[in-house]
Design an enzyme around this catalytic site. Structure first.
Site, PDB file in Angstrom:
ATOM      1  NE  ARG A  58      46.934  43.212  29.441  1.00 25.36           N
ATOM      2  CZ  ARG A  58      45.569  43.496  29.941  1.00 25.36           C
ATOM      3  NH1 ARG A  58      45.617  44.067  31.339  1.00 25.36           N
ATOM      4  NH2 ARG A  58      44.695  43.138  29.327  1.00 25.36           N
ATOM      5  CG  ASN A 117      41.074  44.898  29.562  1.00 23.71           C
ATOM      6  OD1 ASN A 117      42.067  44.366  30.023  1.00 23.71           O
ATOM      7  ND2 ASN A 117      40.333  45.477  30.098  1.00 23.71           N
ATOM      8  CD  GLU A 118      38.557  43.168  32.784  1.00 21.34           C
ATOM      9  OE1 GLU A 118      37.775  43.844  32.733  1.00 21.34           O
ATOM     10  OE2 GLU A 118      39.563  43.163  33.740  1.00 21.34           O
ATOM     11  CG  HIS A 163      42.110  39.855  33.535  1.00 24.05           C
ATOM     12  ND1 HIS A 163      41.836  40.956  33.101  1.00 24.05           N
ATOM     13  CD2 HIS A 163      43.130  39.539  32.759  1.00 24.05           C
ATOM     14  CE1 HIS A 163      42.294  41.550  31.850  1.00 24.05           C
ATOM     15  NE2 HIS A 163      43.295  40.656  31.768  1.00 24.05           N
ATOM     16  CE1 TYR A 176      42.266  43.078  39.874  1.00 19.76           C
ATOM     17  CE2 TYR A 176      41.353  42.477  37.877  1.00 19.76           C
ATOM     18  CZ  TYR A 176      42.167  43.107  38.333  1.00 19.76           C
ATOM     19  OH  TYR A 176      43.250  43.860  37.926  1.00 19.76           O
ATOM     20  CD  GLU A 197      43.684  43.965  34.118  1.00 22.85           C
ATOM     21  OE1 GLU A 197      42.875  44.002  35.073  1.00 22.85           O
ATOM     22  OE2 GLU A 197      43.420  44.558  33.007  1.00 22.85           O
ATOM     23  CD1 TRP A 221      44.729  47.578  38.234  1.00 22.81           C
ATOM     24  CD2 TRP A 221      45.182  47.237  36.011  1.00 22.81           C
ATOM     25  NE1 TRP A 221      44.198  48.709  37.340  1.00 22.81           N
ATOM     26  CE2 TRP A 221      44.362  48.376  36.216  1.00 22.81           C
ATOM     27  CE3 TRP A 221      45.423  46.657  34.845  1.00 22.81           C
ATOM     28  CZ2 TRP A 221      44.145  49.183  34.792  1.00 22.81           C
ATOM     29  CZ3 TRP A 221      45.090  47.110  33.530  1.00 22.81           C
ATOM     30  CH2 TRP A 221      44.344  48.761  33.853  1.00 22.81           C
TER      31      TRP A 221
END
Length: 445
Positions: free
Chosen positions: A80, A157-158, A224, A226, A253, A282
C-alpha cells in the site's frame, strides 16, 4: 485517536446486518481487473487473492522506491503506497505514479494506492476532503488507465477523524459515484472514519448502502486496527460481521503497539488467516512523531528487521508463511530469480553546469551475483563520464549493470559506482531502483 469499545447498538446493528446480507450475492460486473464476490477478493484470473503486505511511505521518501524489491523478497504480495494529492505534501504527479506502478509490477506486487492528505478530516484542520482526493485521481487517470489487473485505488486515508464521522457516508458514496462516472474500473478501497478505526460503527453499519452505491459492486472496506482493537473479542466481532454479511474487508493498517493503546496483533493476524482476510502492516520504515517503533525495518535496511518486522514477516500467521503471489503474474520465474538489493543515489559534488555522483548498491538478506540499477532523469541531466558500471541510456532512462568484478555481493554487502554529469536549471535526484540475480549452482554429476 480516542478509544471506544466495539460492543453496543446491537438492535440497530441487526437491521444493518439484514441489509448487508441482501447485497452479499452480487459480484463485481467489471472484468478488467480485481473484482469482489461476496466477501472474497478475486484477481483478474478469477482466483481468490488475499493481501499480505505492508504500507510504504513513498510520498515522504520518494528516493526509497527500491524498497519494493526488499518488501517482495521478504514475501509480501501487496504494498500500500502513500501518495499525496498536493493538499498537504508534495503532489505525486502522473509520471511519478506511473513509475510507482511500474516498480510494483517489476517486483510482482499488487499496488494499493492511497491519498494520505485526507487523514483525520474534520478534526485535523490540515486534512482535505474525499472530494479533493477524487479530483486528484481524475487528474492522474492517465497513469492508472489499463492497470486494473495490478492496482487498487484506496480513495483517501482515514478520511474522517472523530468529529462528525457520520459525514463519511455521503462523502464516500459521492466519491465512489464520481470515480465510476469518470471511467475508473479498478477495485475501490474505502477507509473507515474515526482515524480509520470506526469506533462509532459508521462504516460497519452503513457498509451495505455504500457497497450498493457502486454500480460495479467492486468496493472493498478497510479497517485500521490500533488501540481500539486491543482485545480478541473486538477484532473477531468486527471482522466476523463483514464476513458473515458477505462483504469484503481488509485490515489496511495495523501495528503491534500505538499511542492510543496496545492492539492485539496476534489475533488480527490469526483471524485474518482463518477467515481469508487481507492485512497490510504499518509500515516499512521512516516513521516519526513518536511512533518510530512502528518501523518494520531500521533505516530502510531489509537486513535490519525490527521486532515488529520479525513478527509480521516471520511470526505465526505472518507474511512469509501465508502470502501467495497474485496469479496475474503467472508462474514465478525459475532462473535467474530476482533477489533484493537497494540503490542509494548521492550527489558528491556540484558546480555550475556539472556535478559528480555516486550510487551505492547493497545486497539484501541473500547473496547476489549481479545487479542492475535503473532510473529516469527528472531534469534532463546527462552523463559525461561513468566508472565501475556498464551504463547505457535512452533519453532520460538510465540502466547501469554490474561488471565482472563487482556484481557478486554477500548478504548485506555493498559496492559503489560513480559518474560525472551535466545539468541545467535544476538538479533533482532521481529515484534509483535495484534488481539483482544469483547464479544457480551447478548440479552434481
Amino acid at each position: 485517536m480516542r478509544k471506544r469499545r466495539l460492543f453496543g447498538g446491537v438492535t440497530a446493528f441487526a437491521a444493518a446486518v439484514a441489509a448487508m446480507t441482501t447485497l452479499a450475492a452480487p459480484s463485481a460486473q467489471a472484468a478488467a481487473g480485481f473484482t469482489v464476490r461476496g466477501s472474497q477478493i478475486l484477481d483478474a484470473n478469477d482466483n481468490a487473492f488475499v493481501m499480505r503486505g505492508v504500507n510504504h511511505a513513498h510520498t515522504w521518501y520518494p528516493d526509497k522506491l527500491g524498497s519494493l524489491a526488499d518488501i517482495k523478497a521478504l514475501g509480501a504480495n501487496t504494498v500500500r503506497v502513500v501518495l499525496s494529492s498536493g493538499d498537504r505534501w508534495t503532489r505525486n504527479d502522473a509520471a511519478d505514479v506511473t513509475n510507482v506502478i511500474s516498480q510494483c509490477k517489476a517486483n510482482r506486487l499488487i499496488c494499493v494506492l492511497e491519498v494520505h492528505d485526507t487523514t483525520g478530516y474534520g478534526e485535523d484542520a490540515a486534512a482535505t476532503t474525499l472530494a479533493h482526493a477524487v479530483d486528484y485521481w481524475i487528474g492522474i487517470r492517465s497513469a492508472l488507465a489499463g492497470q486494473e489487473r495490478y492496482v487498487m485505488l484506496n480513495i483517501g486515508n482515514e478520511p474522517y477523524g472523530n468529529t462528525d464521522p457520520a459525514g463519511w457516508v455521503t462523502d464516500t458514496k459521492n466519491a465512489i459515484t464520481r470515480l465510476r462516472a469518470a471511467g475508473f474500473e479498478h477495485s475501490i478501497m474505502v477507509d473507515a472514519p474515526n482515524w480509520g478505526q470506526d469506533w462509532s460503527f459508521t462504516m460497519r453499519d452503513n457498509a451495505a448502502s455504500v457497497f450498493a452505491t457502486d454500480p460495479q459492486r467492486n468496493t472493498i472496506f478497510s479497517i485500521h486496527m490500533y488501540g481500539v482493537f486491543d482485545t480478541a473479542a473486538e477484532i473477531t466481532d468486527y471482522l466476523g460481521r463483514f464476513r458473515a454479511a458477505g462483504l469484503p474487508i481488509v485490515v489496511g493498517e495495523f501495528g503491534f503497539n500505538h499511542s492510543d493503546g496496545d492492539p492485539d496483533e496476534d489475533t488480527v493476524m490469526a483471524t485474518a488467516q482463518a477467515q481469508g482476510i487481507g492485512y497490510l502492516g504499518w509500515s516499512w520504515s521512516g516513521n516519526g512523531g513518536g511512533v518510530e517503533y512502528l518501523d518494520l525495518v531500521t533505516n530502510f535496511d531489509a537486513g535490519l528487521l525490527t521486532s515488529w518486522g520479525e513478527r509480521l514477516f516471520n511470526g505465526p500467521n505472518g507474511i512469509k508463511a501465508t502470502s501467495r503471489e497474485a496469479t496475474v503474474y503467472g508462474t514465478p520465474p525459475s532462473s535467474p530469480p530476482v533477489r533484493a538489493c537497494t540503490a542509494t543515489y548521492a550527489t558528491t559534488g556540484q558546480w555550475t553546469g556539472g556535478f559528480q555522483g555516486a550510487v551505492t548498491v547493497k545486497a539484501g538478506t541473500a547473496p547476489i551475483s549481479s545487479w542492475t540499477v535503473t532510473w529516469t532523469w527528472p531534469d534532463g541531466q546527462r552523463f559525461t563520464n561513468t566508472w565501475n558500471a556498464a551504463v547505457t541510456t535512452s533519453g532520460d532512462a538510465v540502466t547501469a549493470r554490474s561488471l565482472s568484478y563487482n556484481g557478486s555481493l554477500p548478504a548485506g554487502g555493498s559496492t559503489s559506482w560513480g559518474f560525472t554529469a551535466a545539468w541545467t536549471g535544476r538538479n533533482t535526484a532521481p529515484a534509483a531502483t535495484c534488481t539483482a540475480a544469483w547464479k544457480r549452482p551447478r548440479e552434481g554429476r
